[in-house]
Design a protein around this motif. Structure first.
Motif, PDB file in Angstrom:
ATOM      1  N   SER A   1      40.091   1.267  22.502  1.00 19.90           N
ATOM      2  CA  SER A   1      40.953   1.344  23.708  1.00 19.90           C
ATOM      3  C   SER A   1      42.071   0.616  23.602  1.00 19.90           C
ATOM      4  O   SER A   1      43.014   0.718  24.332  1.00 19.90           O
ATOM      5  CB  SER A   1      40.173   1.114  24.795  1.00 19.90           C
ATOM      6  N   GLN A   2      42.074  -0.260  22.565  1.00 21.63           N
ATOM      7  CA  GLN A   2      43.276  -1.369  22.697  1.00 21.63           C
ATOM      8  C   GLN A   2      44.485  -0.558  22.194  1.00 21.63           C
ATOM      9  O   GLN A   2      45.553  -0.954  22.696  1.00 21.63           O
ATOM     10  CB  GLN A   2      42.937  -2.146  21.615  1.00 21.63           C
ATOM     11  N   ASP A   3      44.419   0.412  21.443  1.00 22.44           N
ATOM     12  CA  ASP A   3      45.857   1.076  21.015  1.00 22.44           C
ATOM     13  C   ASP A   3      45.911   2.474  21.943  1.00 22.44           C
ATOM     14  O   ASP A   3      46.805   3.151  21.593  1.00 22.44           O
ATOM     15  CB  ASP A   3      45.631   1.407  19.663  1.00 22.44           C
ATOM     16  N   MET A   4      45.199   2.438  22.998  1.00 23.45           N
ATOM     17  CA  MET A   4      45.263   3.843  23.755  1.00 23.45           C
ATOM     18  C   MET A   4      46.365   3.413  25.023  1.00 23.45           C
ATOM     19  O   MET A   4      46.140   2.479  25.705  1.00 23.45           O
ATOM     20  CB  MET A   4      43.999   4.372  24.148  1.00 23.45           C
ATOM     21  N   ASN A   5      46.579   4.899  25.581  1.00 26.98           N
ATOM     22  CA  ASN A   5      47.205   4.600  26.768  1.00 26.98           C
ATOM     23  C   ASN A   5      46.253   5.073  28.007  1.00 26.98           C
ATOM     24  O   ASN A   5      45.158   5.186  27.469  1.00 26.98           O
ATOM     25  CB  ASN A   5      48.496   5.463  26.956  1.00 26.98           C
ATOM     26  N   GLU A   6      46.662   4.771  29.096  1.00 26.36           N
ATOM     27  CA  GLU A   6      45.555   4.815  30.370  1.00 26.36           C
ATOM     28  C   GLU A   6      45.007   6.311  30.313  1.00 26.36           C
ATOM     29  O   GLU A   6      43.888   6.382  30.505  1.00 26.36           O
ATOM     30  CB  GLU A   6      46.175   4.717  31.744  1.00 26.36           C
ATOM     31  N   ASP A   7      45.713   7.643  29.953  1.00 22.35           N
ATOM     32  CA  ASP A   7      45.145   8.725  30.055  1.00 22.35           C
ATOM     33  C   ASP A   7      44.148   8.909  28.723  1.00 22.35           C
ATOM     34  O   ASP A   7      42.962   9.467  29.062  1.00 22.35           O
ATOM     35  CB  ASP A   7      45.956   9.757  29.819  1.00 22.35           C
ATOM     36  N   GLN A   8      44.492   8.463  27.753  1.00 19.66           N
ATOM     37  CA  GLN A   8      43.638   8.182  26.505  1.00 19.66           C
ATOM     38  C   GLN A   8      42.431   7.371  26.832  1.00 19.66           C
ATOM     39  O   GLN A   8      41.206   7.806  26.319  1.00 19.66           O
ATOM     40  CB  GLN A   8      44.284   7.891  25.392  1.00 19.66           C
TER      41      GLN A   8
ATOM     42  N   GLN B   1      20.172   0.587  27.333  1.00 19.45           N
ATOM     43  CA  GLN B   1      20.708  -0.530  27.508  1.00 19.45           C
ATOM     44  C   GLN B   1      21.443  -0.771  26.095  1.00 19.45           C
ATOM     45  O   GLN B   1      22.643  -1.349  25.843  1.00 19.45           O
ATOM     46  CB  GLN B   1      19.943  -1.695  27.838  1.00 19.45           C
ATOM     47  N   ALA B   2      20.621  -0.640  24.953  1.00 15.57           N
ATOM     48  CA  ALA B   2      21.441  -0.640  23.775  1.00 15.57           C
ATOM     49  C   ALA B   2      22.476   0.296  23.490  1.00 15.57           C
ATOM     50  O   ALA B   2      23.554  -0.092  22.704  1.00 15.57           O
ATOM     51  CB  ALA B   2      20.274  -0.668  22.719  1.00 15.57           C
ATOM     52  N   GLU B   3      22.377   1.396  23.951  1.00 16.33           N
ATOM     53  CA  GLU B   3      23.306   2.498  23.735  1.00 16.33           C
ATOM     54  C   GLU B   3      24.751   2.218  24.770  1.00 16.33           C
ATOM     55  O   GLU B   3      25.675   2.464  24.198  1.00 16.33           O
ATOM     56  CB  GLU B   3      22.767   3.846  24.265  1.00 16.33           C
ATOM     57  N   ILE B   4      24.235   1.624  25.707  1.00 15.77           N
ATOM     58  CA  ILE B   4      25.387   1.124  26.514  1.00 15.77           C
ATOM     59  C   ILE B   4      26.265   0.115  25.955  1.00 15.77           C
ATOM     60  O   ILE B   4      27.466   0.097  26.154  1.00 15.77           O
ATOM     61  CB  ILE B   4      24.903   0.756  28.008  1.00 15.77           C
ATOM     62  N   GLU B   5      25.283  -0.717  25.320  1.00 18.04           N
ATOM     63  CA  GLU B   5      26.169  -2.089  24.674  1.00 18.04           C
ATOM     64  C   GLU B   5      27.100  -1.360  23.498  1.00 18.04           C
ATOM     65  O   GLU B   5      28.471  -1.708  23.418  1.00 18.04           O
ATOM     66  CB  GLU B   5      25.101  -3.044  24.095  1.00 18.04           C
ATOM     67  N   VAL B   6      26.497  -0.583  22.640  1.00 18.92           N
ATOM     68  CA  VAL B   6      27.384   0.056  21.592  1.00 18.92           C
ATOM     69  C   VAL B   6      28.730   0.829  22.223  1.00 18.92           C
ATOM     70  O   VAL B   6      29.697   0.826  21.675  1.00 18.92           O
ATOM     71  CB  VAL B   6      26.342   1.119  20.972  1.00 18.92           C
ATOM     72  N   ALA B   7      28.119   1.573  23.262  1.00 22.83           N
ATOM     73  CA  ALA B   7      29.584   2.134  23.903  1.00 22.83           C
ATOM     74  C   ALA B   7      30.373   1.479  24.363  1.00 22.83           C
ATOM     75  O   ALA B   7      31.585   1.661  24.331  1.00 22.83           O
ATOM     76  CB  ALA B   7      28.950   3.215  24.815  1.00 22.83           C
ATOM     77  N   GLN B   8      30.200   0.395  24.941  1.00 24.31           N
ATOM     78  CA  GLN B   8      31.020  -0.620  25.513  1.00 24.31           C
ATOM     79  C   GLN B   8      31.878  -1.204  24.461  1.00 24.31           C
ATOM     80  O   GLN B   8      33.130  -1.364  24.606  1.00 24.31           O
ATOM     81  CB  GLN B   8      30.365  -1.627  26.309  1.00 24.31           C
ATOM     82  N   ASN B   9      31.364  -1.702  23.106  1.00 25.10           N
ATOM     83  CA  ASN B   9      31.899  -2.017  22.054  1.00 25.10           C
ATOM     84  C   ASN B   9      32.705  -1.096  21.577  1.00 25.10           C
ATOM     85  O   ASN B   9      33.883  -1.583  21.181  1.00 25.10           O
ATOM     86  CB  ASN B   9      30.869  -2.562  21.199  1.00 25.10           C
ATOM     87  N   GLU B  10      32.469   0.053  21.432  1.00 24.15           N
ATOM     88  CA  GLU B  10      33.183   1.162  20.867  1.00 24.15           C
ATOM     89  C   GLU B  10      34.588   1.292  21.818  1.00 24.15           C
ATOM     90  O   GLU B  10      35.486   1.400  21.243  1.00 24.15           O
ATOM     91  CB  GLU B  10      32.344   2.437  20.701  1.00 24.15           C
ATOM     92  N   PHE B  11      34.258   1.446  22.978  1.00 18.55           N
ATOM     93  CA  PHE B  11      35.255   1.569  24.001  1.00 18.55           C
ATOM     94  C   PHE B  11      36.303   0.558  23.887  1.00 18.55           C
ATOM     95  O   PHE B  11      37.709   0.620  23.805  1.00 18.55           O
ATOM     96  CB  PHE B  11      34.877   1.566  25.459  1.00 18.55           C
ATOM     97  N   ASN B  12      35.700  -0.696  23.741  1.00 18.24           N
ATOM     98  CA  ASN B  12      36.737  -1.874  23.750  1.00 18.24           C
ATOM     99  C   ASN B  12      37.714  -1.998  22.480  1.00 18.24           C
ATOM    100  O   ASN B  12      38.928  -2.274  22.586  1.00 18.24           O
ATOM    101  CB  ASN B  12      35.890  -3.358  23.735  1.00 18.24           C
ATOM    102  N   GLU B  13      36.905  -1.513  21.432  1.00 15.86           N
ATOM    103  CA  GLU B  13      37.747  -1.417  20.152  1.00 15.86           C
ATOM    104  C   GLU B  13      38.760  -0.360  20.011  1.00 15.86           C
ATOM    105  O   GLU B  13      39.964  -0.568  19.709  1.00 15.86           O
ATOM    106  CB  GLU B  13      36.677  -1.182  18.899  1.00 15.86           C
TER     107      GLU B  13
END
Length: 160
Positions: free
Chosen positions: A85-92, A71-83
């Motif tokens: 992915s802001q500057d990424m296109n859909e494929d990235q 659960q902690a790993e998932i939260e870290v991954a979600q935060n990482e993705f949110n940070e």
């Protein structure tokens, strides 16, 4: 003697005697090996154990700890993705998401491996103690076998 063997009646009699000896020998051999024995069938059936592997893994000691870590790993991954992915296109975004999923799956496998190994070890111990030569997952069995799930769970809980 040779003249007696030329007689078709004698040849027939000798052939019947040889055939009778063969059939009696086969019957004696099958009785000796237990082919016609009812207890042999019961012994063969009881030599197969069944387990509910999914229940063993989900109820094993240490799984709750794995859930908390994951659960902690998932939260870290979600935060990482949110940070990121802001500057990424859909494929990235899709590519990065897949990488994170693979990382999470590898982490879960790493955390569960000791639990799986311990479960396998306890299954083997219980099977040996009960004289079982084969243990299969209950999902694959339609009929028969000796269910040892509870015995293995008990052994896992006492081993901690």
């Amino acid at each position: 003697m040779m003249q007696q063997l030329r007689n078709p009646k004698n040849v027939k009699m000798v052939s019947l005697i040889v055939a009778a000896i063969f059939v009696i020998g086969c019957f004696a051999y099958s009785i000796d090996k237990g082919i016609f024995s009812a207890s042999s069938e019961a012994a063969m059936e009881s030599a197969i154990g069944t387990i509910n592997y999914q229940a063993l893994i989900t109820q094993s000691p240490g799984v709750e700890n794995v859930r908390e870590i994951m659960q902690a790993e998932i939260e870290v991954a979600q935060n990482e993705f949110n940070e990121k992915s802001q500057d990424m296109n859909e494929d990235q975004k899709r590519s990065h998401y897949s990488e994170l999923q693979e990382r999470l799956a590898a982490k879960e496998k790493e955390l569960l491996e000791p639990i799986r190994a311990k479960t396998k070890e306890e299954i083997k111990k219980v099977a040996d103690k009960k004289g079982l030569s084969v243990v299969v997952d209950k999902k694959t069995v339609i009929f028969g076998g000796v269910d040892i799930t509870e015995d293995v769970l008990k052994a896992l809980r006492t081993e901690k």
